[in-house]
Motif scaffolding. Structure first.
Motif, PDB file in Angstrom:
ATOM      1  N   PHE A   1      64.677  51.203  54.533  1.00 34.65           N
ATOM      2  CA  PHE A   1      64.399  50.066  53.657  1.00 34.65           C
ATOM      3  C   PHE A   1      63.705  48.957  54.440  1.00 34.65           C
ATOM      4  N   VAL A   2      62.626  48.427  53.848  1.00 38.15           N
ATOM      5  CA  VAL A   2      61.844  47.353  54.461  1.00 38.15           C
ATOM      6  C   VAL A   2      61.405  46.390  53.355  1.00 38.15           C
ATOM      7  N   GLN A   3      60.802  45.306  53.782  1.00 38.87           N
ATOM      8  CA  GLN A   3      60.142  44.408  52.843  1.00 38.87           C
ATOM      9  C   GLN A   3      58.636  44.549  53.016  1.00 38.87           C
ATOM     10  N   VAL A   4      57.926  44.442  51.905  1.00 40.79           N
ATOM     11  CA  VAL A   4      56.472  44.578  51.931  1.00 40.79           C
ATOM     12  C   VAL A   4      55.834  43.434  51.155  1.00 40.79           C
ATOM     13  N   MET A   5      54.580  43.180  51.467  1.00 41.75           N
ATOM     14  CA  MET A   5      53.784  42.219  50.702  1.00 41.75           C
ATOM     15  C   MET A   5      52.635  42.965  50.041  1.00 41.75           C
ATOM     16  N   LEU A   6      52.505  42.775  48.738  1.00 43.11           N
ATOM     17  CA  LEU A   6      51.436  43.406  47.969  1.00 43.11           C
ATOM     18  C   LEU A   6      50.369  42.378  47.630  1.00 43.11           C
ATOM     19  N   ASP A   7      49.121  42.774  47.753  1.00 42.23           N
ATOM     20  CA  ASP A   7      47.990  41.978  47.301  1.00 42.23           C
ATOM     21  C   ASP A   7      47.164  42.867  46.386  1.00 42.23           C
ATOM     22  N   GLY A   8      47.203  42.580  45.094  1.00 45.26           N
ATOM     23  CA  GLY A   8      46.457  43.419  44.163  1.00 45.26           C
ATOM     24  C   GLY A   8      47.125  43.483  42.816  1.00 45.26           C
ATOM     25  N   PRO A   9      46.723  44.408  41.985  1.00 42.82           N
ATOM     26  CA  PRO A   9      45.889  45.583  42.277  1.00 42.82           C
ATOM     27  C   PRO A   9      44.401  45.296  42.157  1.00 42.82           C
ATOM     28  N   TYR A  10      43.602  46.187  42.739  1.00 45.59           N
ATOM     29  CA  TYR A  10      42.148  46.107  42.693  1.00 45.59           C
ATOM     30  C   TYR A  10      41.566  47.476  42.343  1.00 45.59           C
ATOM     31  N   GLY A  11      40.304  47.461  41.934  1.00 46.28           N
ATOM     32  CA  GLY A  11      39.574  48.703  41.711  1.00 46.28           C
ATOM     33  C   GLY A  11      40.050  49.450  40.489  1.00 46.28           C
ATOM     34  N   GLY A  12      40.076  50.774  40.616  1.00 45.80           N
ATOM     35  CA  GLY A  12      40.446  51.645  39.508  1.00 45.80           C
ATOM     36  C   GLY A  12      39.285  52.516  39.079  1.00 45.80           C
TER      37      GLY A  12
ATOM     38  N   PRO B   1      24.563  32.859  48.145  1.00 43.24           N
ATOM     39  CA  PRO B   1      25.339  33.173  46.933  1.00 43.24           C
ATOM     40  C   PRO B   1      25.523  34.669  46.721  1.00 43.24           C
ATOM     41  N   VAL B   2      24.499  35.475  47.033  1.00 42.76           N
ATOM     42  CA  VAL B   2      24.596  36.919  46.832  1.00 42.76           C
ATOM     43  C   VAL B   2      25.623  37.519  47.793  1.00 42.76           C
ATOM     44  N   VAL B   3      25.584  37.088  49.039  1.00 44.16           N
ATOM     45  CA  VAL B   3      26.499  37.619  50.051  1.00 44.16           C
ATOM     46  C   VAL B   3      27.951  37.413  49.623  1.00 44.16           C
ATOM     47  N   PHE B   4      28.277  36.235  49.136  1.00 46.47           N
ATOM     48  CA  PHE B   4      29.671  35.946  48.802  1.00 46.47           C
ATOM     49  C   PHE B   4      30.062  36.437  47.414  1.00 46.47           C
ATOM     50  N   LEU B   5      29.121  36.460  46.478  1.00 49.49           N
ATOM     51  CA  LEU B   5      29.433  36.950  45.146  1.00 49.49           C
ATOM     52  C   LEU B   5      29.871  38.410  45.183  1.00 49.49           C
ATOM     53  N   PHE B   6      29.227  39.204  46.036  1.00 55.94           N
ATOM     54  CA  PHE B   6      29.521  40.632  46.107  1.00 55.94           C
ATOM     55  C   PHE B   6      30.541  40.973  47.192  1.00 55.94           C
ATOM     56  N   ALA B   7      31.110  39.966  47.841  1.00 55.75           N
ATOM     57  CA  ALA B   7      32.073  40.221  48.916  1.00 55.75           C
ATOM     58  C   ALA B   7      33.502  39.910  48.514  1.00 55.75           C
ATOM     59  N   THR B   8      33.704  38.924  47.645  1.00 55.01           N
ATOM     60  CA  THR B   8      35.058  38.495  47.311  1.00 55.01           C
ATOM     61  C   THR B   8      35.787  39.553  46.480  1.00 55.01           C
ATOM     62  N   LYS B   9      37.069  39.721  46.748  1.00 56.16           N
ATOM     63  CA  LYS B   9      37.863  40.719  46.039  1.00 56.16           C
ATOM     64  C   LYS B   9      38.108  40.328  44.590  1.00 56.16           C
ATOM     65  N   ASN B  10      38.300  39.042  44.335  1.00 57.00           N
ATOM     66  CA  ASN B  10      38.522  38.560  42.978  1.00 57.00           C
ATOM     67  C   ASN B  10      37.247  37.869  42.506  1.00 57.00           C
ATOM     68  N   SER B  11      36.329  38.642  41.999  1.00 58.36           N
ATOM     69  CA  SER B  11      35.038  38.124  41.566  1.00 58.36           C
ATOM     70  C   SER B  11      34.927  38.203  40.056  1.00 58.36           C
TER      71      SER B  11
ATOM     72  N   VAL C   1      40.489  33.003  46.731  1.00 59.83           N
ATOM     73  CA  VAL C   1      41.768  32.635  47.354  1.00 59.83           C
ATOM     74  C   VAL C   1      42.777  32.211  46.288  1.00 59.83           C
ATOM     75  N   LEU C   2      42.331  31.457  45.289  1.00 59.41           N
ATOM     76  CA  LEU C   2      43.229  30.998  44.228  1.00 59.41           C
ATOM     77  C   LEU C   2      43.806  32.173  43.440  1.00 59.41           C
ATOM     78  N   LEU C   3      42.955  33.127  43.073  1.00 57.85           N
ATOM     79  CA  LEU C   3      43.429  34.270  42.307  1.00 57.85           C
ATOM     80  C   LEU C   3      44.324  35.175  43.147  1.00 57.85           C
ATOM     81  N   ARG C   4      44.095  35.210  44.446  1.00 58.34           N
ATOM     82  CA  ARG C   4      44.967  36.022  45.302  1.00 58.34           C
ATOM     83  C   ARG C   4      46.388  35.477  45.299  1.00 58.34           C
ATOM     84  N   LEU C   5      46.525  34.152  45.189  1.00 60.43           N
ATOM     85  CA  LEU C   5      47.852  33.557  45.165  1.00 60.43           C
ATOM     86  C   LEU C   5      48.668  34.084  43.986  1.00 60.43           C
ATOM     87  N   PHE C   6      47.989  34.392  42.877  1.00 59.28           N
ATOM     88  CA  PHE C   6      48.684  34.938  41.705  1.00 59.28           C
ATOM     89  C   PHE C   6      49.001  36.430  41.872  1.00 59.28           C
ATOM     90  N   ARG C   7      48.339  37.084  42.818  1.00 59.77           N
ATOM     91  CA  ARG C   7      48.524  38.526  42.973  1.00 59.77           C
ATOM     92  C   ARG C   7      49.440  38.899  44.118  1.00 59.77           C
TER      93      ARG C   7
END
Length: 590
Positions: free
Chosen positions: A390-401, A150-160, A280-286
């Motif tokens: 001009f290109v297309q990009v995919m954004l995942d975020g924002p995070y941190g701050g 639990p500790v390994v994954f709690l502190f590893a996921t981006k959307n915690s 993973v679920l929260l990333r879908l919204f971001r």
């Protein structure tokens, strides 16, 4: 008649009864420590919720199709008076915790993190060793290894959920040090368990490979070794893409083999799956797919302007960016947003702007692609000046701050090294915009800002000179005293230095400790005599009011460590005199 009781000295140790109790004890210890950290962060969380910072960007970047109206009388509005009781409380707390910012060289950790990691490792070792016959029955170490999941994954996921509870500025990148320690603690416990069981099997002539339990156990230990060894810093820095793929594949295989190895693994597998599923679920919204324009400033810097992005981020946050060009579609990289949202920004062309410095295969390929596209467009369209690709990009975020709300402090010191300016430039744009453009609508108290940038050559100033000019111009007609200092460590072409209002360029490498001392004592040095006298009187008033100092540093590890040590060495007395010194550092590394 009662049954006879076997003396404890003759009882056989039942690891399947006793060791799960130690798993619960260990879980109780780290959960208690986590609850204490959350309790300490409650004031910051409440303040962040009140100012709309805590939940900003939780659903990703947004398009509002309109900007907020600027305050019509922002230039005449003075900072609100500081509430003494509130400022004393904040100052006392910042002064109390300032010693934990001290950071020894090479470790990449400050004293506070070292204390936390030492306590965690001590808890792991005590729970493994205490009253456990490890030589004859090393199961306890195996049970404690499972309790690390639990500790390994709690502190590893981006959307915690933990990032939200700890308040703004405590994203996954700030918590990742605990993820690494928990993984190494699992590796330590797994090695103790596995090596002692292999020793016992060899001692009694039992087969190490063959039966399912033994074979799956050896396979689990081997996979754990691969995970840890490929996660070492040199591997992450030099072969990040390979590290990421190996990391994902091996921990999935490790989950499977550990479940085959022992039925006691199942209860400890479900929390990590829940944490990962929520991530993973929260990333879908971001996730966002947007159009973007690329502009190569030179062979070393590429600016990326993402279109139709008006809100949904805070200054200092970053996104994971995937650019659809050439054969680099599968690669994503973290880039800091160097501008505030358009409703706040002072830039003449506001929006979501990113900067990619050429410092690896991907950034070099992006820069080469951009320059070739710009040359092609100029030839085909016969246009003058630079054109954008001009290109297309995919954004995942924002995070941190940033964990520090600059508006709560009367004095702000921003220090950046190299491409670390992308972090401090966003903070500068944000605080100037909040004070000037929005008229201090949230009670911002900032009066004085020192912006310091350390670079290797004069040519790098051109990367962000237009933005610095926009911000400095906005600040020049307000009650904010903004001064920009640029330190160049290599003598190249000083004639190419652009004119930025209220700025000075120096050929030297500054001492962060001296910068901080000069800033909080502050007699200006490069003004006319009358201006010196006037500004000194104002500065003296600011300092005596105890409005607090916010320090934000970003860049290489040497710079951020120097900033941490500079704040720690000031001592509690000096920190209290200025109303407390708050610190946030952003380390640009893997």
């Amino acid at each position: 008649m009662a049954a006879p009781v076997i003396p404890s000295s003759f009882q056989i140790y039942n690891s399947y009864v006793e060791d799960p109790k130690w798993q619960i004890k260990f879980t109780t210890i780290w959960c208690s420590g986590l609850a204490l950290a959350v309790a300490v962060s409650v004031p910051s969380l409440i303040l962040g919720l009140r100012h709309g910072r805590s939940l900003k960007g939780i659903t990703g970047i947004s398009e509002t199709n309109g900007y907020r109206t600027a305050h019509s009388e922002s230039d005449s509005i003075e900072p609100p008076p500081t509430r003494r009781r509130f400022r004393r409380s904040v100052g006392a707390w910042n002064a109390l915790i300032s010693p934990v910012y001290w950071s020894p060289p090479k470790l990449g950790l400050n004293l506070g993190q070292i204390i936390v990691l030492s306590a965690y490792l001590a808890a792991v070792l005590v729970c493994i060793i205490k009253d456990a016959p490890l030589i004859s029955n090393p199961n306890r170490a195996g049970f404690i290894a499972l309790a690390q999941f639990p500790v390994v994954f709690l502190f590893a996921t981006k959307n915690s959920i933990l990032s939200l509870l700890l308040g703004p500025g405590n994203g996954y990148e700030k918590l990742n040090f605990m993820h690494r320690m928990a993984g190494r603690a699992m590796f330590l416990a797994g090695c103790i368990h596995g090596s002692l069981w292999i020793r016992n099997h060899l001692q009694y002539g039992l087969s190490v490979l063959g039966p399912q339990k033994e074979t799956s156990g050896v396979a689990s230990l081997a996979l754990l070794c691969i995970i840890v060894l490929t996660s070492l810093r040199p591997v992450r820095r030099l072969f990040y893409e390979y590290f990421f793929v190996i990391h994902v594949l091996t921990y999935v295989a490790f989950f499977v083999t550990i479940c085959y190895h022992t039925i006691y693994a199942s209860p400890w597998i479900f929390p990590p799956l829940a944490f990962y599923g929520a991530d993973v679920l929260l990333r879908l919204f971001r996730y966002r797919i947007k159009d973007a324009s690329l502009t190569a400033q030179d062979a070393h810097m590429t600016l990326i302007r993402v279109h139709n992005c008006d809100d949904g981020w805070l200054a200092g946050q970053h996104v994971r960016l995937r650019v659809f060009f050439s054969n680099r579609v599968l690669e994503s990289h973290a880039l800091t947003i160097l501008s505030a949202p358009p409703s706040i920004s002072c830039l003449s062309s506001p929006g979501l702007i990113l900067a990619a410095r050429t410092d690896g295969d991907w950034t070099r390929a992006l820069n080469n692609y951009t320059r070739k596209e710009q040359e092609r467009l100029q030839i085909n369209e016969k246009c003058e000046g630079d054109s954008s690709a001009f290109v297309q990009v995919m954004l995942d975020g924002p995070y941190g701050g940033s964990s520090v709300d600059l508006g709560l402090y009367e004095s702000v010191l921003l220090i950046a090294g190299g491409s670390g300016i992308t972090f401090t430039l966003g903070l500068l744009d944000d605080i100037i915009g909040r004070c000037v453009k929005l008229g201090r609508s949230q009670g911002e108290r900032t009066r004085r800002i020192e912006f310091t940038w350390c670079i290797r050559s004069f040519g790098q100033i051109e990367w962000f000179a237009p933005m610095l000019i926009d911000i400095a111009t906005a600040a020049s007609n307000s009650a904010i005293d903004l001064h920009i200092s640029i330190f160049v460590t290599c003598l190249c072409n000083p004639e190419a230095v652009p004119h930025i209002p209220n700025s000075i360029v120096t050929l030297s490498r500054p001492s962060v400790q001296e910068l901080l001392k000069d800033f909080i004592s502050l007699p200006p040095t490069s003004e006319t005599e009358d201006m010196i006298e006037t500004r000194f009187d104002e500065t003296k008033k600011w300092q005596c009011s105890g409005g607090g100092v916010a320090v934000c540093a970003s860049g290489p590890e040497s710079l951020t460590r120097e900033a941490q040590n500079a704040v720690a060495r000031l001592g509690m007395t000096m920190s209290m005199d200025v109303g407390g010194i708050a610190l946030h550092t952003e380390l640009f590394t893997l």
